[in-house]
Write a protein that holds these residues in place. Sequence first.
Motif: not given
Length: 102
Positions: A72-76
């Motif tokens: 999720x953090x990579x996408x953000x």
Amino acid sequence: PQKMLEKINNVEDTTTTTPEEYSNNETLKNNIHNLLNTLNPIEKYIIESRYGLNGQEPKTFTEIGKDLNKSREFIRRSEAKAIRKLRSPVRANMLKGFDYDK
């Protein structure tokens, strides 16, 4: 009945699009498509997925992360980077002159 027909005929149809509005909308769509094509494929997918472009329902960071097998953090972070790129003066000029409030 005659007065009723006159009233019906005098009502303005606000749902129709003028040829000029249609042309402007198509030009804007093409410019957005060209603008998104300046991003790398993952960034483009993230932006399209997050904002429901191309007829998709908007997705969360978690949903996109599952699609791409990323966190999720990579996408953000990727979304934030893509937005910074889209805001750059050269890219932003691709959308100049459009009235977004219509």
